[in-house]
Write an enzyme that holds these catalytic residues in place. Structure first.
Site, short mmCIF file in Angstrom:
data_model
loop_
_atom_site.label_atom_id
_atom_site.label_comp_id
_atom_site.label_asym_id
_atom_site.label_seq_id
_atom_site.Cartn_x
_atom_site.Cartn_y
_atom_site.Cartn_z
N ASP A 1 0.83 -1.21 0.00
CA ASP A 1 0.00 0.00 0.00
C ASP A 1 0.86 1.26 0.00
OD1 ASP A 1 0.73 -0.82 2.68
OD2 ASP A 1 -0.55 0.81 3.43
N GLU B 1 0.25 -1.13 5.71
CA GLU B 1 1.32 -0.65 6.59
C GLU B 1 1.12 0.82 6.94
OE1 GLU B 1 5.11 1.15 7.85
OE2 GLU B 1 3.89 1.68 6.14
ZN LIG Z 1 6.77 2.29 3.97
#
Ligand SMILES: [Zn+2]
Length: 550
Positions: free
Chosen positions: A142, A209
């Site tokens: 992401d 993340e």
């Molecule tokens: Zn990163």
């Protein structure tokens, strides 16, 4: 078995000189800051390395792969739904990206087992032939979103993945589709030379993340812990760290060996309402403002101790830099035993915002909300304070500082205090109102990865080998070595979910531009493309070295 060169010569002529010295871990400098010996694979595939670093065709192909990856808008938001609540939301973002990876890396998909975890997490397993502890390489799929208002400020549109021959532009080019693609590209190169790992290589790519990793990395960690057990991995390498940085005339590579902790403190104040024509001396907004003023007036203590990896980085600068101010040099070297020297070093580091928060807990008043109408007294005000906890401190100590100050303000204005997290009434409620405090999302400081072992020595040795012998032989070498020292990052990575798997956790992404230079998370995120090629070369070498270790 990996080979450690006993002295420094160009790698293309070293086979005659290398010693099988893995049992003799001598270092070539004093122990405060050793210059680590080069570590190379048993066979150095110099034509492949040369292709990776210098072939125009390879460079163009590699740029096309990364450019393609950037064109998928795999953005995650604080408000993104759970996978269970809205599977379509996630499928639309990640299915096309998964298809792209499968089409772009046919060899990886043919030789490695690929699993999807919690729908969109990716776990690749390259099964080893022995029972050596596996190695885990991490990255995330992401990227952080673009703020609409900033679109016009981008040199190239953020999701076009423009490659201009020198730089590759776009969201995710630095954080961290470059790492994800680089790892896969290095594995393709290893497959092409018929490398078959003895030690299993596991890749874990989360998909959220940037919003904490609760859906992705956390689920992957659960799977790996269940499958392999605690303390079952040789090492973990994730994004982060600094590679390379010039300081005081030295070139440093600083793989992160710890991370600061963090906690959000939410404080709510409720007071009686009323008409604003007959106000009290201090409304809830005024009282909260006083609390903010008090919090900001009292800084956290700073530390400069051997517990903090930064301490060792500065020992390196003091030991090897020729340009450093002699007094500062003396103070850094004496900081472990001389209080006054220690204080002067802390004062020096505190002058710069970037170094100040490597040695101190930070506090940022990030959100304040309150009041509704110009003729009504505000009945409710809320505040969020974000802290990044110093390596020497804890979440508890951090909370305790704010709480002490909160209690003092509450006493002054005769207000109650209720601790929601602990379900404790800390000060009785009064007619004047009450504070409520909640500690949200606490994360302790990451365990510090040891640096007095072979794991570190091999990482450091491969970094020197790749940068000095492969990437920039004309720039670095015995006369101008790269100093590898531990570092920390002030932000957090997905490794927070993986602490149980090994004590050897490194945050290190090869490259010549650090986070600020690449503008990760902001307008014009981009990388010098050679940084990307260095990721491929580094993993190509490191995976072979680690495979041969016992
Ligand atoms: Zn990163």
């Amino acid at each position: 078995m990996a080979l450690l060169a006993s002295f420094c010569v160009g790698w293309w002529v070293t086979n005659a000189f290398v010693t099988d010295a893995i049992t003799d871990l001598t270092r070539s400098s004093d122990s405060t800051c050793p210059i680590y010996d080069y570590v190379r694979p048993e066979t150095v595939h110099s034509t492949i390395l040369d292709k990776i670093m210098r072939s125009l065709v390879f460079r163009e192909q590699s740029a096309a792969k990364l450019s393609g990856a950037i064109q998928f808008e795999t953005t995650t938001f604080d408000t993104s739904p759970s996978v269970e609540d809205n599977p379509k939301y996630w499928a639309e973002k990640f299915q096309p990206f998964h298809d792209y990876l499968e089409n772009t890396f046919p060899l990886v998909y043919a030789h490695l087992k690929v699993e999807k975890v919690h729908s969109w997490g990716l776990v690749y397993t390259w099964q080893g032939t022995s029972d050596k502890k596996p190695l885990l390489l991490m990255a995330h799929q992401d990227v952080v979103p673009i703020q609409e208002a900033t679109l016009k400020d981008w040199t190239h549109p953020p999701f076009d993945g423009v490659y201009d021959g020198e730089f590759l532009w776009g969201r995710g080019s630095a954080d961290c589709k470059n790492l994800l693609l680089g790892i896969l590209e290095s594995i393709e190169e290893l497959i092409k030379i018929d490398f078959t790992p003895q030690r299993s290589i596991v890749l874990g790519f989360g998909f959220d993340e940037e919003v904490g990793g609760r859906r992705g990395a956390s689920s992957i960690a659960d799977l790996l812990t269940e499958r392999y057990g605690p303390d079952s991995f040789y090492a973990i390498i994730d994004e982060g760290g600094i590679s390379l940085i010039e300081q005081e005339g030295l070139t440093l590579a600083l793989p992160g060996t710890s991370e600061k902790g963090s906690v959000n403190i939410n404080i709510d104040l409720t007071t009686p309402g009323g008409h604003s024509s007959v106000p009290p001396d201090h409304t809830s907004i005024g009282i909260m403002s006083e609390l903010v003023y008090e919090l900001e007036s009292k800084k956290f203590e700073s530390f400069f101790t051997p517990k903090n990896p930064i301490y060792w980085g500065f020992q390196c600068i003091a030991t090897h830099s020729k340009g450093i101010n002699p007094r500062l040099k003396r103070d850094i070297l004496n900081a472990g035993t001389d209080r006054r020297a220690n204080r002067r070093v802390r004062e020096h580091l505190s002058q710069d915002k970037l170094t100040r928060y490597l040695i101190q807990t930070s506090q940022a008043i990030d959100i304040i909300e309150g009041g509704a109408k110009s003729n009504a007294l505000p009945e409710h005000v809320s505040l969020v304070v974000n802290h990044r906890v110093a390596i020497e401190s804890t979440v508890d100590e951090t909370v305790s500082k704010d709480l002490t100050q909160l209690l003092a303000v509450a006493a002054k204005f005769d207000l109650g205090v209720y601790d929601i997290t602990q379900a404790r009434q800390l000060r009785n409620d009064t007619a004047s109102g009450r504070f409520e405090i909640l500690y949200d999302d606490p994360l302790e400081v990451a365990p510090v990865t040891p640096i007095n072992d072979e794991h570190w020595l091999n990482l450091a040795g491969v970094i020197r080998h790749v940068y000095e012998e492969v990437a920039y032989p004309e720039k670095y070498g015995a006369e101008n070595p790269i100093v590898v020292a531990p570092g920390i990052s002030t932000g957090n990575t997905d490794t927070r979910w993986y602490w149980a798997l090994t004590e050897h956790v490194y945050r290190y992404r090869p490259g010549i531009a650090h986070t600020l230079q690449t503008k990760a998370h902001s307008v014009d995120e981009h990388i010098p493309f050679e940084s990307h090629l260095q990721i491929i070369a580094f993993y190509f070498e490191y995976l072979q070295v680690v495979d041969a270790l016992a």
